[in-house]
Design a protein around this motif. Structure first.
Motif, PDB file in Angstrom:
ATOM      1  N   ALA A 419       0.838  -1.212   0.000  1.00  0.00           N
ATOM      2  CA  ALA A 419       0.000   0.000   0.000  1.00  0.00           C
ATOM      3  C   ALA A 419       0.867   1.255   0.000  1.00  0.00           C
ATOM      4  CB  ALA A 419      -0.925  -0.014   1.218  1.00  0.00           C
ATOM      5  N   ASN A 420       1.982   1.219   0.742  1.00  0.00           N
ATOM      6  CA  ASN A 420       2.838   2.410   0.858  1.00  0.00           C
ATOM      7  C   ASN A 420       3.845   2.546  -0.280  1.00  0.00           C
ATOM      8  OD1 ASN A 420       1.598   3.250   3.198  1.00  0.00           O
ATOM      9  ND2 ASN A 420       3.087   2.246   4.559  1.00  0.00           N
ATOM     10  N   GLU A 423       4.523   7.032  -4.627  1.00  0.00           N
ATOM     11  CA  GLU A 423       4.907   8.393  -4.226  1.00  0.00           C
ATOM     12  C   GLU A 423       3.707   9.200  -3.741  1.00  0.00           C
ATOM     13  OE1 GLU A 423       4.617   9.086  -8.822  1.00  0.00           O
ATOM     14  OE2 GLU A 423       5.054   7.401  -7.506  1.00  0.00           O
ATOM     15  N   PHE A 424       2.481   8.643  -3.977  1.00  0.00           N
ATOM     16  CA  PHE A 424       1.276   9.345  -3.540  1.00  0.00           C
ATOM     17  C   PHE A 424       0.938   9.001  -2.088  1.00  0.00           C
ATOM     18  CE2 PHE A 424       0.684   8.801  -8.172  1.00  0.00           C
ATOM     19  CZ  PHE A 424       0.524  10.124  -8.535  1.00  0.00           C
ATOM     20  N   GLY A 425       0.139   9.845  -1.435  1.00  0.00           N
ATOM     21  CA  GLY A 425      -0.252   9.569  -0.046  1.00  0.00           C
ATOM     22  C   GLY A 425      -1.502  10.341   0.336  1.00  0.00           C
ATOM     23  N   LEU A 426      -2.550  10.198  -0.479  1.00  0.00           N
ATOM     24  CA  LEU A 426      -3.759  10.981  -0.201  1.00  0.00           C
ATOM     25  C   LEU A 426      -4.667  10.257   0.799  1.00  0.00           C
ATOM     26  CD1 LEU A 426      -5.199  13.609  -0.931  1.00  0.00           C
ATOM     27  CD2 LEU A 426      -6.373  12.391  -2.767  1.00  0.00           C
ATOM     28  N   ALA A 444       0.003   2.999  10.225  1.00  0.00           N
ATOM     29  CA  ALA A 444       1.126   2.613   9.350  1.00  0.00           C
ATOM     30  C   ALA A 444       0.963   3.112   7.914  1.00  0.00           C
ATOM     31  CB  ALA A 444       1.281   1.092   9.350  1.00  0.00           C
ATOM     32  N   LEU A 445      -0.266   3.379   7.502  1.00  0.00           N
ATOM     33  CA  LEU A 445      -0.465   3.822   6.112  1.00  0.00           C
ATOM     34  C   LEU A 445       0.082   5.238   5.934  1.00  0.00           C
ATOM     35  CD1 LEU A 445      -4.068   2.541   5.227  1.00  0.00           C
ATOM     36  CD2 LEU A 445      -1.868   1.650   4.404  1.00  0.00           C
ATOM     37  N   GLU A 446       0.852   5.434   4.879  1.00  0.00           N
ATOM     38  CA  GLU A 446       1.447   6.755   4.613  1.00  0.00           C
ATOM     39  C   GLU A 446       0.470   7.592   3.777  1.00  0.00           C
ATOM     40  OE1 GLU A 446       5.989   4.938   4.605  1.00  0.00           O
ATOM     41  OE2 GLU A 446       5.135   5.697   2.746  1.00  0.00           O
ATOM     42  N   VAL A 447      -0.556   8.120   4.439  1.00  0.00           N
ATOM     43  CA  VAL A 447      -1.625   8.874   3.772  1.00  0.00           C
ATOM     44  C   VAL A 447      -2.101   9.987   4.697  1.00  0.00           C
ATOM     45  CG1 VAL A 447      -2.492   6.955   2.354  1.00  0.00           C
ATOM     46  CG2 VAL A 447      -3.345   7.241   4.686  1.00  0.00           C
TER      47      VAL A 447
END
Ligand code: NAP
Length: 494
Positions: A419-420, A423-426, A444-447
């Motif tokens: 998931a991470n 390069e996006f993280g919306l 943990a999600l980079e969003v």
């Protein structure tokens, strides 16, 4: 507005395209573009031209910025309560005109009428939310550690703003910027997307009727976006740029803003993961996946772009989800019972087809859809692809269409890493009934946003925005107004 006018405006006989001014809105006046240039707006359901409107030149853009600058001082001094009342009236007028505005939006953008009505209500809610925030711009007073100095902190409008919006939510993307800017006491120039400028022009008539003074909101429609906005970004009159659009254009605009160290807010692209764990309620997960994928025909920055499903529930989820996708009715957004309208244009549709063909070429199985129909309009069927290989282009690119790639996974660490891996993280969506896991994975999600057992996160009262290359800053919520305010600290020895 009288009850009779309201009834007229909501009657099916009204011609919403005919009712929209076709000129530039500068300094409270409607005017033609310098040199009389025109651009056309077309209906994506038919490909036919809806109307022609003024095509602004860079000189018109400068005139709009000058009008915003001229209005700034007086506007900043207007009482917050008065700004709040104008916002509140705008909210009410938008709701009174919901049918007319929704039809206009469907004609220029394609989304089904019920979705367009939903967007008018969503846009109106930004005006109500920020009418409530306009009167709560607070400061701070404290004693510095030296015991002698008082620090006074005040917040002031940043000044004239340049707002640039995309076509996918023609009313809401402007509303999400205009409402907080008005609340903060800023003036502005809005440059809407050339595919869907009519909703913004209609909004200008509503704002005027709500009592907004001339010059506070200026609107320039143009086919020369870069030619018009670059001099404004470099020129010094504009003090803030707020952009919603692709990451690629966002990068370019950030570069252009660097010379004048312009304040910026950037709402950029996404590549949202949607994760269905083995302990998920599958009914909830399928509902959530439908919402996260199919809102706005998949033409949303928040659209689920990669669907990771635990291997033990993969077949069952795929069966139920495909059944729901296949049941959707595709057609013109104005037709009764349609769930999925056309995509915005042929370029958008052929990009979707290219991504589907690439995934299929790398071994994906087509469970539904997969081929653009022939005939008029830019329609594309709801599509489900199973077993999409991790090197497929659609897993690293925003599909921006009704296409769902399903990918099986085996364990939590593996899926979080997948998931991470972007390069996006919306935004990210996860479906699980395990509380500890929901907290662990959400963290943990980079969003910037997480939908936990839901496929919808957007709300005017919540801080919308992304991290990594999905953006800078937040729109909506308690912090949305901060994007349009500067902090000033005054040292006071006593
Ligand atoms: P886009 O191509 O980036 O265009 C967005 C806006 O920027 C349009 O008004 C466009 O006008 C203008 N623009 C393009 N090039 C420009 C330049 N060189 N200088 C100044 N302005 C320029 O995006 P789009 O195709 O309209 O919208 C889809 C994208 O928006 C997707 O990536 C989606 O994820 C993103 N989006 C993000 C959010 C969010 O909140 N994060 C919300 C909605 C959409 P022209 O078309 O005339 O060039």
């Amino acid at each position: 507005m009288s009850a009779a006018t309201t009834t007229d405006r909501n009657s099916a006989s009204i011609d919403p395209v005919g009712a929209v001014p076709k000129q530039l809105f500068i300094g409270g006046e409607w005017r033609d573009a310098t040199g009389g240039g025109q651009m056309t707006v077309s209906n994506p359901a038919t490909g036919e031209t809806l109307c022609s409107i003024a095509d602004a030149t860079p000189a018109d853009g400068q005139a709009a910025a000058d009008a915003a600058a001229a209005a700034q001082r007086d506007w900043a001094r207007v009482a917050p309560r008065e700004r709040s009342l104008i916002l509140r009236r705008t909210h009410e007028l938008l709701l009174e005109r919901v049918d007319e505005l929704a039809l206009l939006m469907t004609l220029e953008m394609g989304k089904p009428l019920p979705d367009a009505r939903g967007e008018v209500a969503y846009a109106a809610e930004f005006f109500r939310w920020f009418s409530e925030e306009a009167v709560r711009i607070e400061g701070d007073l404290s004693v510095l550690p030296n015991g002698k100095t008082r620090q006074m902190v005040i917040r002031q409008p940043v000044g004239p703003c340049l707002l640039i919006t995309p076509w996918n939510f023609p009313l809401a993307m402007g509303a999400r910027k205009i409402a907080p800017a008005i609340a903060a006491g800023c003036t502005m120039v809005l440059k809407p997307a050339p595919q869907t400028p009519l909703s913004s022009l209609a909004l200008a008539t509503v704002l005027t009727e709500a009592g907004l003074p001339p010059g506070v909101v200026n609107i320039v429609t143009t086919t020369d976006a870069g030619g018009l906005t670059e001099p404004l970004l470099r020129g010094g009159v504009i003090r803030k740029m707020s952009f919603t659009g692709s990451t690629q254009v966002g990068r370019l605009l950030l570069n252009q803003s660097a010379d004048t160290v312009l304040r910026t807010s950037m709402e950029l692209g996404g590549n949202a993961p949607l994760i269905v764990f083995d302990d998920a309620d599958l009914d909830v997960a399928v509902d959530g996946a439908m919402a996260a994928k199919m809102r706005n025909m998949g033409e949303a920055c928040t659209a689920a772009n990669r669907m990771f499903v635990h291997r033990s529930v993969y077949d069952e989820f795929a069966r139920r989800f495909t059944e729901r996708m296949t049941a959707l009715k595709v057609g013109p957004g104005t037709a009764q019972g349609v769930d999925v309208g056309p995509l915005i244009d042929e370029a958008g549709r052929s990009k979707v087809q290219t991504l589907v063909d690439d995934a299929v070429g790398r071994g994906a199985e087509v469970l539904a859809g997969g081929k653009a129909p022939s005939g008029d309009g830019y329609f594309y069927p709801p599509t489900v692809l199973s077993g999409v290989s991790t090197d497929s282009q659609m897993l690293t690119t925003e599909v921006f269409g009704p296409v769902a790639p399903l990918i099986p996974f085996d364990d939590e660490d593996e899926v979080v890493a997948l998931a991470n891996d972007t390069e996006f993280g919306l935004v990210g969506y996860l479906f699980t009934r395990d509380f500890q896991r929901s907290m662990r994975v959400s963290e943990a999600l980079e969003v910037g946003m997480v939908g936990l057992n839901t496929g919808i996160v957007s709300d005017p009262a919540a801080p919308f925005g992304g991290i990594k290359q999905s953006g800078l800053g937040r729109e909506g919520g308690r912090v949305g107004i901060d994007e349009f305010l500067e902090i000033k600290y005054i040292a006071v020895p006593v």
